[in-house]
Every structure is written in C-alpha cells, then in structure tokens.
Scaffold this motif. Structure first.
Motif, PDB file in Angstrom:
ATOM      1  N   VAL A 142       0.918  -1.249   0.059  1.00 58.81           N
ATOM      2  CA  VAL A 142      -0.060   0.039  -0.037  1.00 58.81           C
ATOM      3  C   VAL A 142       0.839   1.069   0.092  1.00 58.81           C
ATOM      4  O   VAL A 142       1.593   1.358   0.812  1.00 58.81           O
ATOM      5  CB  VAL A 142      -0.855  -0.089   1.282  1.00 58.81           C
ATOM      6  N   VAL A 143       0.736   2.104  -1.072  1.00 56.04           N
ATOM      7  CA  VAL A 143       1.656   3.413  -1.154  1.00 56.04           C
ATOM      8  C   VAL A 143       0.423   4.480  -1.643  1.00 56.04           C
ATOM      9  O   VAL A 143      -0.702   4.272  -1.959  1.00 56.04           O
ATOM     10  CB  VAL A 143       2.612   3.139  -2.096  1.00 56.04           C
ATOM     11  N   GLY A 144       0.942   5.862  -1.372  1.00 62.07           N
ATOM     12  CA  GLY A 144       0.045   6.947  -1.657  1.00 62.07           C
ATOM     13  C   GLY A 144      -0.154   7.907  -0.449  1.00 62.07           C
ATOM     14  O   GLY A 144       0.767   7.789   0.292  1.00 62.07           O
ATOM     15  N   LEU A 145      -1.260   8.433  -0.491  1.00 58.50           N
ATOM     16  CA  LEU A 145      -1.363   9.493   0.416  1.00 58.50           C
ATOM     17  C   LEU A 145      -2.895   9.161   1.200  1.00 58.50           C
ATOM     18  O   LEU A 145      -3.805   8.857   0.370  1.00 58.50           O
ATOM     19  CB  LEU A 145      -1.299  10.790  -0.227  1.00 58.50           C
ATOM     20  N   LEU A 146      -2.876   9.777   2.228  1.00 56.20           N
ATOM     21  CA  LEU A 146      -1.860  10.328   3.382  1.00 56.20           C
ATOM     22  C   LEU A 146      -1.545   9.185   4.167  1.00 56.20           C
ATOM     23  O   LEU A 146      -2.398   8.413   4.453  1.00 56.20           O
ATOM     24  CB  LEU A 146      -2.297  11.634   4.064  1.00 56.20           C
ATOM     25  N   ALA A 147      -0.486   9.360   4.859  1.00 54.97           N
ATOM     26  CA  ALA A 147       0.117   8.096   5.821  1.00 54.97           C
ATOM     27  C   ALA A 147      -0.930   7.902   6.685  1.00 54.97           C
ATOM     28  O   ALA A 147      -1.153   6.640   6.942  1.00 54.97           O
ATOM     29  CB  ALA A 147       1.493   8.156   6.232  1.00 54.97           C
ATOM     30  N   ASN A 148      -1.326   8.694   7.502  1.00 50.41           N
ATOM     31  CA  ASN A 148      -2.065   8.614   8.509  1.00 50.41           C
ATOM     32  C   ASN A 148      -3.501   8.611   8.526  1.00 50.41           C
ATOM     33  O   ASN A 148      -4.547   8.618   9.577  1.00 50.41           O
ATOM     34  CB  ASN A 148      -1.852   9.467   9.756  1.00 50.41           C
ATOM     35  N   THR A 149      -4.102   8.878   7.269  1.00 48.62           N
ATOM     36  CA  THR A 149      -5.482   8.935   7.038  1.00 48.62           C
ATOM     37  C   THR A 149      -5.777   7.788   5.978  1.00 48.62           C
ATOM     38  O   THR A 149      -6.063   6.613   6.231  1.00 48.62           O
ATOM     39  CB  THR A 149      -6.053  10.070   6.530  1.00 48.62           C
ATOM     40  N   CYS A 150      -5.899   7.940   4.632  1.00 40.27           N
ATOM     41  CA  CYS A 150      -6.242   7.055   3.692  1.00 40.27           C
ATOM     42  C   CYS A 150      -5.151   5.858   3.784  1.00 40.27           C
ATOM     43  O   CYS A 150      -5.846   4.605   3.497  1.00 40.27           O
ATOM     44  CB  CYS A 150      -6.479   7.750   2.310  1.00 40.27           C
ATOM     45  N   ILE A 151      -4.226   6.088   3.964  1.00 40.92           N
ATOM     46  CA  ILE A 151      -3.202   4.660   3.875  1.00 40.92           C
ATOM     47  C   ILE A 151      -3.330   3.895   4.954  1.00 40.92           C
ATOM     48  O   ILE A 151      -3.737   2.671   4.930  1.00 40.92           O
ATOM     49  CB  ILE A 151      -1.816   5.256   3.678  1.00 40.92           C
ATOM     50  N   GLU A 152      -3.614   4.579   6.237  1.00 41.17           N
ATOM     51  CA  GLU A 152      -3.784   3.743   7.436  1.00 41.17           C
ATOM     52  C   GLU A 152      -5.122   3.330   7.348  1.00 41.17           C
ATOM     53  O   GLU A 152      -5.179   1.869   7.484  1.00 41.17           O
ATOM     54  CB  GLU A 152      -3.822   4.628   8.699  1.00 41.17           C
ATOM     55  N   SER A 153      -6.203   4.026   6.829  1.00 42.95           N
ATOM     56  CA  SER A 153      -7.621   3.351   7.024  1.00 42.95           C
ATOM     57  C   SER A 153      -7.650   2.165   6.023  1.00 42.95           C
ATOM     58  O   SER A 153      -8.288   1.206   6.146  1.00 42.95           O
ATOM     59  CB  SER A 153      -8.522   4.721   6.677  1.00 42.95           C
ATOM     60  N   THR A 154      -7.356   2.310   4.743  1.00 46.43           N
ATOM     61  CA  THR A 154      -7.382   1.201   3.636  1.00 46.43           C
ATOM     62  C   THR A 154      -6.509   0.013   4.150  1.00 46.43           C
ATOM     63  O   THR A 154      -6.865  -1.044   3.867  1.00 46.43           O
ATOM     64  CB  THR A 154      -6.680   1.801   2.515  1.00 46.43           C
ATOM     65  N   ALA A 155      -5.327   0.350   4.729  1.00 44.93           N
ATOM     66  CA  ALA A 155      -4.403  -0.884   4.975  1.00 44.93           C
ATOM     67  C   ALA A 155      -5.071  -1.651   6.263  1.00 44.93           C
ATOM     68  O   ALA A 155      -4.903  -2.657   6.332  1.00 44.93           O
ATOM     69  CB  ALA A 155      -3.100  -0.497   4.998  1.00 44.93           C
ATOM     70  N   ARG A 156      -5.483  -0.993   7.209  1.00 46.10           N
ATOM     71  CA  ARG A 156      -6.192  -1.585   8.233  1.00 46.10           C
ATOM     72  C   ARG A 156      -7.286  -2.171   7.910  1.00 46.10           C
ATOM     73  O   ARG A 156      -7.607  -3.502   8.418  1.00 46.10           O
ATOM     74  CB  ARG A 156      -6.695  -0.490   9.276  1.00 46.10           C
ATOM     75  N   TYR A 157      -8.302  -1.707   7.065  1.00 42.55           N
ATOM     76  CA  TYR A 157      -9.392  -2.373   6.610  1.00 42.55           C
ATOM     77  C   TYR A 157      -9.060  -3.658   5.871  1.00 42.55           C
ATOM     78  O   TYR A 157      -9.759  -4.767   6.011  1.00 42.55           O
ATOM     79  CB  TYR A 157     -10.120  -1.474   5.746  1.00 42.55           C
ATOM     80  N   GLY A 158      -7.949  -3.463   4.990  1.00 46.22           N
ATOM     81  CA  GLY A 158      -7.345  -4.635   3.944  1.00 46.22           C
ATOM     82  C   GLY A 158      -7.024  -6.159   5.074  1.00 46.22           C
ATOM     83  O   GLY A 158      -7.379  -6.943   4.880  1.00 46.22           O
ATOM     84  N   MET A 159      -6.377  -5.547   6.121  1.00 50.03           N
ATOM     85  CA  MET A 159      -6.039  -6.371   7.299  1.00 50.03           C
ATOM     86  C   MET A 159      -7.338  -7.390   7.852  1.00 50.03           C
ATOM     87  O   MET A 159      -7.281  -8.437   7.790  1.00 50.03           O
ATOM     88  CB  MET A 159      -5.235  -5.974   8.368  1.00 50.03           C
ATOM     89  N   GLU A 160      -8.257  -6.340   8.143  1.00 52.01           N
ATOM     90  CA  GLU A 160      -9.518  -7.034   8.894  1.00 52.01           C
ATOM     91  C   GLU A 160     -10.207  -7.979   7.661  1.00 52.01           C
ATOM     92  O   GLU A 160     -10.794  -8.915   7.988  1.00 52.01           O
ATOM     93  CB  GLU A 160     -10.544  -5.778   9.042  1.00 52.01           C
ATOM     94  N   LEU A 161     -10.058  -7.706   6.239  1.00 50.21           N
ATOM     95  CA  LEU A 161     -10.406  -8.501   5.373  1.00 50.21           C
ATOM     96  C   LEU A 161      -9.881  -9.791   5.253  1.00 50.21           C
ATOM     97  O   LEU A 161     -10.110 -10.633   4.419  1.00 50.21           O
ATOM     98  CB  LEU A 161     -10.932  -7.635   4.083  1.00 50.21           C
TER      99      LEU A 161
END
Length: 216
Positions: A142-161
């Motif tokens: 996961v790359v792109g922007l912003l580290a503490n908003t969309c990156i974190e939320s997308t990556a965390r959601y991906g882990m949950e899935l």
C-alpha cells in the motif's frame, strides 16, 4: 511481522489517491505535505516502486478518493473534518487539473481502478475487495497518501478482510513528522504484516529491475 513473499500471482500494488492535488506542484494539498514528501523522496520512491512492480509482473490497483462535485457533503448529517475541508477547498475536483491523475502515476493498460471512496478507506463502500479477490490477490503493498489517513484506513481495513498488508514508510507522506511517526511507529505495527523502506521492498521483489531512484 511475517517475512514478505511477493508472488506476482497473488500480490498487488495498491496506490491510493495519485492525484495532482496531492503529488504535483500547484496541487491544493502538495504545499502542505511537501516538506515531508521531499524529505523522504516520495515522488522518486513512488516512481521506483511503480517501475519495479511492473517489471516483476505485479499488478497495479488504484484506490481513488471521491472527486469533489458541487453539492457533495453539503446536506450530510455527519461529514467528517476532512470532508468538510474538501467541501470548502474543492480538493480533487472532478473535471479539473487537481482531480486528474499525476502524469507519472496515471492508470496504464491492465491496471484496475476501484470505485471512488468517500471517506478514508479505499475498501469502504467500493468494489476494491471484489476486484482484488476476483484476481486472486492476497498480498497488498500500500502506497500513496496520506500516511495517517487514507493509507492507514485502507491498509487496516485490508488486514481486517484477511489480506497480508505491507506499508512502505517512504512511499507516503503526511502533513507533519508526528503524523508520519504515528502512522509507522505507533499504529502501523498493530495491523501491518510488514513495514519496509522502498529499498527494502525492491530487494524482495522477484525479477524486479534494479533502480537508482529508491532511497538507500
């Protein structure tokens, strides 16, 4: 954290919000992230990763933010602070330069562009999960922007899935050093399976070309 294994059959580069407003000089948000972005060599690292994953045969998926249009959020009961800012700033406006792809990271033939996300997660209320699963993807870089908003939320959601999630600490940026620290030193280790630098990532990719763009 588990040792990454980035098979081209099961791995995807997930590029979040590669818009001019974020990544180009003159973008509405670029000046605010520019100090951190230039310090970590964000653009150079994104270019290096993009070239390397394509060279390794890894597929690219794009998770774009909602492009602002007149009327967005204005009658919502609970717009979040970012959405309120977008409503006033018109970030990523549809049909305008700021809402267009950064020219170096525009989708190429074979890339998959998911439905636009309204909040911070590229998965919430989009088809991203289906698009990934239909192609047998299990590992996300996961790359792109912003580290503490969309990156974190997308990556965390991906882990949950159930996805294996890799963060790349110098292939993202944030408004402050404190936000970058929170994203990679405090929050990231609670959900990400790997947190790498660009150079470390490139060293793990199968048959990826050597690049001098990456931060050493």
């Amino acid at each position: 954290m588990s040792k990454p294994n980035y098979s081209k059959e099961t791995t995807a580069l997930l590029f979040v919000d590669p818009y001019n407003d974020f990544l180009s000089e003159g973008g509405k948000i670029w000046d605010r992230i520019k100090p951190v972005a230039e310090e970590v060599r964000l653009i150079q690292n994104l270019k290096a990763i993009d070239a390397a994953v394509r060279g390794a045969g890894i597929r690219v998926f794009i998770a774009p933010h909602r492009r602002w249009e007149p009327g967005d959020y204005e009658d919502w009961a609970h717009p979040n602070p970012t959405q309120v800012a977008i409503m006033h700033r018109h970030s990523f406006a549809r049909g305008e330069w700021g809402g267009d792809w950064h020219p170096d990271f525009a989708p190429k033939p074979g890339d998959v562009v998911a439905k636009e996300h309204w909040g911070q997660s590229g998965f919430a209320n989009t088809d991203l999960d289906q698009q990934l699963r239909q192609r047998g993807i299990t590992h996300l870089i996961v790359v792109g922007l912003l580290a503490n908003t969309c990156i974190e939320s997308t990556a965390r959601y991906g882990m949950e899935l159930g996805y294996h999630v890799t963060l790349v600490r110098d292939a993202t940026a944030a408004l402050t050093h404190e936000m970058m620290h929170a994203a990679h030193e405090l929050n990231g280790p609670t959900y990400a399976h790997a947190i790498l630098t660009t150079a470390e990532l490139l060293a793990t990719l199968p048959n990826a070309p050597v690049s001098d763009e990456a931060t050493l």
